[in-house]
Scaffold this motif. Structure first.
Motif, PDB file in Angstrom:
ATOM      1  N   ASN A 153       0.847  -1.189   0.000  1.00 25.80           N
ATOM      2  CA  ASN A 153       0.000   0.000   0.000  1.00 25.80           C
ATOM      3  C   ASN A 153       0.883   1.240   0.000  1.00 25.80           C
ATOM      4  O   ASN A 153       1.790   1.359   0.838  1.00 25.80           O
ATOM      5  CB  ASN A 153      -0.895  -0.008   1.237  1.00 25.80           C
ATOM      6  CG  ASN A 153      -1.955   1.074   1.204  1.00 25.80           C
ATOM      7  OD1 ASN A 153      -1.685   2.214   0.832  1.00 25.80           O
ATOM      8  ND2 ASN A 153      -3.156   0.736   1.615  1.00 25.80           N
ATOM      9  N   HIS A 155       0.427   4.083   1.083  1.00 25.17           N
ATOM     10  CA  HIS A 155       0.352   4.846   2.332  1.00 25.17           C
ATOM     11  C   HIS A 155       1.412   4.395   3.334  1.00 25.17           C
ATOM     12  O   HIS A 155       1.780   5.147   4.239  1.00 25.17           O
ATOM     13  CB  HIS A 155      -1.045   4.726   2.937  1.00 25.17           C
ATOM     14  CG  HIS A 155      -2.067   5.567   2.243  1.00 25.17           C
ATOM     15  ND1 HIS A 155      -2.673   5.179   1.070  1.00 25.17           N
ATOM     16  CD2 HIS A 155      -2.571   6.789   2.531  1.00 25.17           C
ATOM     17  CE1 HIS A 155      -3.518   6.115   0.671  1.00 25.17           C
ATOM     18  NE2 HIS A 155      -3.472   7.106   1.530  1.00 25.17           N
ATOM     19  N   HIS A 163      -0.563  14.786   5.785  1.00 23.14           N
ATOM     20  CA  HIS A 163      -1.808  15.532   5.628  1.00 23.14           C
ATOM     21  C   HIS A 163      -1.957  16.615   6.699  1.00 23.14           C
ATOM     22  O   HIS A 163      -2.466  17.705   6.413  1.00 23.14           O
ATOM     23  CB  HIS A 163      -2.999  14.584   5.643  1.00 23.14           C
ATOM     24  CG  HIS A 163      -3.019  13.635   4.482  1.00 23.14           C
ATOM     25  ND1 HIS A 163      -3.098  14.064   3.178  1.00 23.14           N
ATOM     26  CD2 HIS A 163      -2.930  12.282   4.429  1.00 23.14           C
ATOM     27  CE1 HIS A 163      -3.089  13.017   2.364  1.00 23.14           C
ATOM     28  NE2 HIS A 163      -2.980  11.929   3.112  1.00 23.14           N
ATOM     29  N   THR A 167      -2.247  20.531   5.707  1.00 22.57           N
ATOM     30  CA  THR A 167      -3.400  21.279   6.230  1.00 22.57           C
ATOM     31  C   THR A 167      -2.940  22.529   6.974  1.00 22.57           C
ATOM     32  O   THR A 167      -3.494  23.624   6.779  1.00 22.57           O
ATOM     33  CB  THR A 167      -4.233  20.392   7.170  1.00 22.57           C
ATOM     34  OG1 THR A 167      -4.728  19.263   6.438  1.00 22.57           O
ATOM     35  CG2 THR A 167      -5.402  21.170   7.746  1.00 22.57           C
ATOM     36  N   LYS A 191      -2.492  11.319  -6.125  1.00 24.05           N
ATOM     37  CA  LYS A 191      -3.839  10.763  -5.993  1.00 24.05           C
ATOM     38  C   LYS A 191      -3.831   9.580  -5.037  1.00 24.05           C
ATOM     39  O   LYS A 191      -4.720   9.435  -4.185  1.00 24.05           O
ATOM     40  CB  LYS A 191      -4.366  10.338  -7.360  1.00 24.05           C
ATOM     41  CG  LYS A 191      -4.757  11.494  -8.264  1.00 24.05           C
ATOM     42  CD  LYS A 191      -5.234  10.994  -9.621  1.00 24.05           C
ATOM     43  CE  LYS A 191      -5.594  12.151 -10.531  1.00 24.05           C
ATOM     44  NZ  LYS A 191      -5.986  11.683 -11.886  1.00 24.05           N
ATOM     45  N   GLU A 192      -2.832   8.708  -5.174  1.00 26.33           N
ATOM     46  CA  GLU A 192      -2.742   7.539  -4.302  1.00 26.33           C
ATOM     47  C   GLU A 192      -2.609   7.929  -2.843  1.00 26.33           C
ATOM     48  O   GLU A 192      -3.151   7.268  -1.950  1.00 26.33           O
ATOM     49  CB  GLU A 192      -1.564   6.660  -4.714  1.00 26.33           C
ATOM     50  CG  GLU A 192      -1.761   5.874  -5.985  1.00 26.33           C
ATOM     51  CD  GLU A 192      -0.588   4.989  -6.299  1.00 26.33           C
ATOM     52  OE1 GLU A 192      -0.754   4.064  -7.109  1.00 26.33           O
ATOM     53  OE2 GLU A 192       0.517   5.219  -5.751  1.00 26.33           O
ATOM     54  N   LEU A 193      -1.881   9.000  -2.593  1.00 23.22           N
ATOM     55  CA  LEU A 193      -1.660   9.443  -1.218  1.00 23.22           C
ATOM     56  C   LEU A 193      -2.797  10.319  -0.697  1.00 23.22           C
ATOM     57  O   LEU A 193      -2.761  10.758   0.453  1.00 23.22           O
ATOM     58  CB  LEU A 193      -0.329  10.200  -1.121  1.00 23.22           C
ATOM     59  CG  LEU A 193       0.930   9.384  -1.438  1.00 23.22           C
ATOM     60  CD1 LEU A 193       2.173  10.242  -1.267  1.00 23.22           C
ATOM     61  CD2 LEU A 193       1.022   8.138  -0.557  1.00 23.22           C
ATOM     62  N   GLY A 194      -3.791  10.594  -1.536  1.00 21.56           N
ATOM     63  CA  GLY A 194      -4.927  11.384  -1.105  1.00 21.56           C
ATOM     64  C   GLY A 194      -4.651  12.870  -1.004  1.00 21.56           C
ATOM     65  O   GLY A 194      -5.374  13.590  -0.306  1.00 21.56           O
ATOM     66  N   VAL A 195      -3.650  13.345  -1.736  1.00 22.04           N
ATOM     67  CA  VAL A 195      -3.271  14.755  -1.672  1.00 22.04           C
ATOM     68  C   VAL A 195      -4.139  15.620  -2.581  1.00 22.04           C
ATOM     69  O   VAL A 195      -4.473  16.751  -2.233  1.00 22.04           O
ATOM     70  CB  VAL A 195      -1.778  14.927  -2.029  1.00 22.04           C
ATOM     71  CG1 VAL A 195      -1.415  16.399  -2.212  1.00 22.04           C
ATOM     72  CG2 VAL A 195      -0.902  14.295  -0.946  1.00 22.04           C
ATOM     73  N   ASN A 197      -7.268  15.253  -3.521  1.00 26.59           N
ATOM     74  CA  ASN A 197      -8.704  15.344  -3.228  1.00 26.59           C
ATOM     75  C   ASN A 197      -8.980  15.511  -1.736  1.00 26.59           C
ATOM     76  O   ASN A 197     -10.060  15.190  -1.259  1.00 26.59           O
ATOM     77  CB  ASN A 197      -9.433  14.102  -3.758  1.00 26.59           C
ATOM     78  CG  ASN A 197      -8.877  12.809  -3.172  1.00 26.59           C
ATOM     79  OD1 ASN A 197      -7.938  12.826  -2.386  1.00 26.59           O
ATOM     80  ND2 ASN A 197      -9.454  11.682  -3.568  1.00 26.59           N
ATOM     81  N   ASN A 198      -8.005  16.014  -1.007  1.00 28.78           N
ATOM     82  CA  ASN A 198      -8.187  16.186   0.431  1.00 28.78           C
ATOM     83  C   ASN A 198      -9.077  17.392   0.714  1.00 28.78           C
ATOM     84  O   ASN A 198      -8.849  18.470   0.156  1.00 28.78           O
ATOM     85  CB  ASN A 198      -6.828  16.355   1.114  1.00 28.78           C
ATOM     86  CG  ASN A 198      -6.915  16.176   2.623  1.00 28.78           C
ATOM     87  OD1 ASN A 198      -7.468  17.016   3.326  1.00 28.78           O
ATOM     88  ND2 ASN A 198      -6.377  15.079   3.108  1.00 28.78           N
ATOM     89  N   LYS A 202      -5.921  22.494  -0.617  1.00 32.00           N
ATOM     90  CA  LYS A 202      -5.920  22.381  -2.077  1.00 32.00           C
ATOM     91  C   LYS A 202      -4.510  22.636  -2.608  1.00 32.00           C
ATOM     92  O   LYS A 202      -3.790  23.480  -2.071  1.00 32.00           O
ATOM     93  CB  LYS A 202      -6.902  23.371  -2.699  1.00 32.00           C
ATOM     94  CG  LYS A 202      -8.366  23.086  -2.366  1.00 32.00           C
ATOM     95  CD  LYS A 202      -9.283  24.088  -3.049  1.00 32.00           C
ATOM     96  CE  LYS A 202     -10.736  23.785  -2.739  1.00 32.00           C
ATOM     97  NZ  LYS A 202     -11.659  24.757  -3.396  1.00 32.00           N
TER      98      LYS A 202
END
Length: 317
Positions: A153, A155, A163, A167, A191-195, A197-198, A202
């Motif tokens: 994975n 992550h 994140h 933030t 995208k895989e790390l969720g950056v 679409n967090n 942005k």
């Protein structure tokens, strides 16, 4: 060429993990399925120091012929567990440091040797700049992600507190991601790390290796770096040398903008270090501590930890 059921053609933008064997050692190389063979060679060079022009990939073929650099990996029938055998010799003058070597680039006297106007380089803008915000430019490999270790994975290879760091930074900074790889790799990895679409932050824009330029140093020869002037030229009303900071594990990447660069400790061996790595926690404190300054140019970013300590003592006294 027909692809097998396990072929990457079914998901051309997905990440691929390939094994490259060279002089008795195996190297794990991550690329995207729609990267070219040339991009694969660039990634191999980062791990082995064998220049792309010196690499011969023996069992990577298009039909009966060796695949040339322009061929997309998605066009090849790559079988599971394929080991790519490589022949190649390291040149003494190569400029890509070994993975475990310290980065030393000081007192450069350099000249730009790429004639293309950097303002014409491509930038993938995702969100508009925000009035009054500073600019944070971030590398990916070894800065936000351990791209060499293996994991089921992605992550597992993400730098701890990523994140939370983004933030916190987003409150005062627009964020641009700049990696010395292909745009597909940048997009897939983020995208895989969720950056991308967090909901808590942005990303303003993405940049890849095509936005880098070649420079020449008398002592270090020719190498690529990341000119922040490209960003300042694209958004002159928002960003400038006084409100921009860049994090990268390689100091050479901001040799054209040394006053704006902070050398982050590389995040490697994620499985051993992800429980103890606190780099992004401290750096988020630094970013917030300097955000109110009128100009970053007077700061010595190499002393960021002492700056945070002094600022913390001042606030608690």
């Amino acid at each position: 060429m027909a692809a097998s059921s396990s072929s990457i053609n079914e998901a051309s933008q997905e990440e691929m993990t390939l094994n490259v064997k060279w002089v008795g050692k195996e190297y794990v190389v991550r690329v995207c399925a729609d990267d070219t063979v040339g991009e694969l060679k660039r990634r191999i060079c980062e791990l082995t120091n064998v220049l792309p022009k010196r690499q011969k990939l023996l069992n990577l073929k298009m039909g009966s012929k060796p695949a040339d650099d322009s061929v997309f990996l998605s066009q090849l029938s790559i079988k599971p567990n394929l080991k790519i055998m490589m022949l190649g010799t390291v040149e003494d003058e190569i400029l890509v440091e070994p993975v475990d070597a310290p980065e030393i680039v000081d007192d450069f006297e350099f000249e730009e040797i790429d004639s293309q106007d950097i303002k014409d380089r491509e930038m993938h803008t995702l969100n508009p700049p925000r009035e009054g915000k500073r600019l944070l430019v971030l590398d990916i490999d070894y800065t936000l992600f351990d791209h060499r270790s293996s994991a089921e994975n992605p992550h597992e290879l993400m730098r701890p507190y990523l994140h939370e760091f983004l933030t916190a930074a987003y409150a005062e900074y627009d964020i641009i991601i700049w990696s010395a790889t292909s745009m597909k790799w940048v997009e897939v990895k983020m995208k895989e790390l969720g950056v991308l679409n967090n909901p808590d932050y942005k990303i303003t824009a993405l940049l890849d290796h095509l936005a880098m330029i070649s420079v020449q140093s008398q002592s270090h020869g020719v190498f690529d770096c990341k000119p922040l002037g490209l960003i300042w030229g694209k958004f002159p009303e928002f960003y400038n040398p006084g409100n921009t900071i860049m994090f990268d594990d390689l100091k050479r990447n901001f040799v054209m903008n040394p006053q704006n660069g902070l050398v982050i400790r590389p995040f490697r061996k994620a499985h051993l270090n992800r429980g103890i790595d606190q780099e992004l926690v401290g750096l988020s404190l630094y970013l917030l501590a300097i955000a109110d300054l009128d100009n970053f140019q007077s700061l010595d970013h190499s002393r960021w930890e002492k700056f945070v300590q002094r600022n913390t003592k001042r606030r608690t006294s």
